[in-house]
Design an enzyme around this catalytic site. Structure first.
Site, short mmCIF file in Angstrom:
data_model
loop_
_atom_site.label_atom_id
_atom_site.label_comp_id
_atom_site.label_asym_id
_atom_site.label_seq_id
_atom_site.Cartn_x
_atom_site.Cartn_y
_atom_site.Cartn_z
CB CYS A 1 27.54 -23.73 -14.08
SG CYS A 1 26.68 -22.50 -13.05
CG ASP B 1 7.97 -7.42 -9.58
OD1 ASP B 1 7.85 -8.37 -10.37
OD2 ASP B 1 7.63 -7.48 -8.39
CB CYS C 1 10.41 -3.41 -5.35
SG CYS C 1 10.47 -2.40 -6.82
NE ARG D 1 6.10 -1.27 -4.34
CZ ARG D 1 5.95 -2.08 -3.31
NH1 ARG D 1 5.73 -1.58 -2.10
NH2 ARG D 1 5.98 -3.39 -3.45
CG LEU E 1 -1.93 -1.21 1.26
CD1 LEU E 1 -2.85 -1.08 2.46
CD2 LEU E 1 -2.73 -1.34 -0.02
#
Ligand SMILES: [Zn+2]
Length: 392
Positions: free
Chosen positions: A350, A139, A197, A82, A80
């Site tokens: 790897c 995102d 984020c 953003r 909430l």
């Protein structure tokens, strides 16, 4: 470079619509024609989070006729700060449904189509093909490349944005008229390099700064006005309060939209972006060594068996001294386990540390408790220990 409008105008606006959109109608560049095009437009918003929230709200207010929302998540209290399309009473609800309700409250004339699922290779082409334009509010890198590739393959434009702490970026990618996301970023950053984020934080209001640029560009493309952000990257620094725009050229060697493309269909985005599975991350905790540590073990004659789990062609380009090759699949199929030594510590590696972490999880569950893997892989090794060797 100006481009023709993306959509044809709707036949007419109702009296109610003329009243509602009057402040658009009196702008010469938008006018009745532009507003009718918005009415006829179908725009898909990928995600109803930080960027999707302001993007959906302003597109709804602007009168974009059809808004698609693809979102599988539910509203959490920590959103909430953003994600302003959701409110306190939406906590725990489906984000898609919460976003739809807000859109309808802003403008009941907008038709909303919900796709309450995760965007993936199986649904992306069908979903995208129903829209004129895509607004990317993703995102994570795997979905970002998926959005780009599907848009390029379908010949559709999309408006991209990204946000991190105080920094934001936006651009329009449309391979027919300019570069694509891969022209700008041919390779995903190594896993762990760029925090999300959730890990790195984001200034809430930054979402509005970048999301509103995205809507601005969407409206211009739909109505065919102004200079679209094609071939340019907007870079915003909220701390310095500076916007910069840099040119981005189409890369003739782009794997997707270049002259000789090597990516001609959707690929495995999780492995392209080095998304580490939960099992692999768990196995790597406390069992990841550095290149320096490995060099010390080699130099001191420690009893170790260095196993390279890449593919043959990669091994031929560059390898770590003393490493032997057993490709990852041999472990996943269970073929390689019986040949492993019991009296030596196994060191897996790897290219960057993703595949070796996966194999490490297999070894740990097969009882090789002291097996380790090399963080950063052969790339990290070359950078730190043998800089004269080639990287790929
Ligand atoms: Zn490209």
């Amino acid at each position: 470079m100006s481009l023709p409008p993306l959509v044809e105008p709707a036949a007419e606006l109702t009296v109610e619509e003329v009243r509602r959109y009057s402040r658009h109608l009196i702008i010469p560049d938008v006018g009745m024609d532009g507003q009718k095009r918005l009415k006829n437009a179908k725009v898909l918003c990928v995600g109803a989070g930080g960027l999707g929230s302001p993007a959906l709200m302003y597109m709804a207010a602007a009168g974009v006729g059809t808004l698609g929302i693809i979102e599988f998540d539910t509203v959490d209290e920590s959103n909430l700060q953003r994600q302003i399309i959701h409110g306190q009473s939406d906590i725990g609800r489906s984000k898609a449904q919460s976003a739809r309700d807000s859109v309808k409250e802003i403008n009941p004339l907008v038709e909303v189509i919900l796709h309450e699922e995760r965007l993936d290779n199986d649904n992306v082409m069908e979903i995208f093909s129903g829209y004129d334009l895509i607004v990317d509010g993703t995102d994570n890198f795997a979905t970002r490349y998926l959005v780009n590739d599907a848009a390029v393959l379908l010949g559709k434009p999309y408006v991209w944005g990204s946000i991190y702490r105080f920094d934001g970026q936006a651009s329009v990618f449309w391979a027919e008229h300019g570069p694509c996301y891969r022209c700008l970023y041919p390779e995903a950053p190594p896993p762990g390099m760029v925090p999300s984020c959730a890990e790195g934080g984001v200034l809430g209001v930054l979402c509005a700064s970048i999301g509103s640029i995205q809507v601005n560009e969407a409206i211009k493309l739909l109505a065919g006005i102004g200079e679209p952000l094609v071939g340019r990257l907007m870079i915003y620094d909220a701390l310095e309060m500076q916007y910069r725009s840099v040119k981005v050229r189409k890369d003739p060697n782009c794997a997707l939209c270049g002259e000789n493309p090597t990516v001609t269909g959707l690929i495995d985005y999780e492995s392209f972006c080095g998304v580490v599975s939960e099992e692999a991350s768990a196995a790597a905790v406390g069992s990841t060594i550095t290149s320096k540590q490995l060099k010390e073990w080699i130099d001191s004659g420690e009893p170790i068996d260095i196993i390279d789990v890449r593919e043959v062609n990669e091994y031929e380009i560059v390898s770590i001294p003393g490493a032997r090759l057993i490709p990852k699949n041999e472990f996943l199929m269970g073929n390689a386990l019986q040949d492993l030594p019991q009296d030596k510590r196994i060191v897996l590696h790897c290219k960057t540390g993703v595949r070796s972490a996966e194999v490490l999880a297999v070894l740990k569950s097969a009882g090789f408790a002291d097996a380790v893997h090399l963080g950063g892989g052969v790339i990290g090794w070359v950078n730190q220990i043998e800089p004269e060797k080639p990287v790929y």
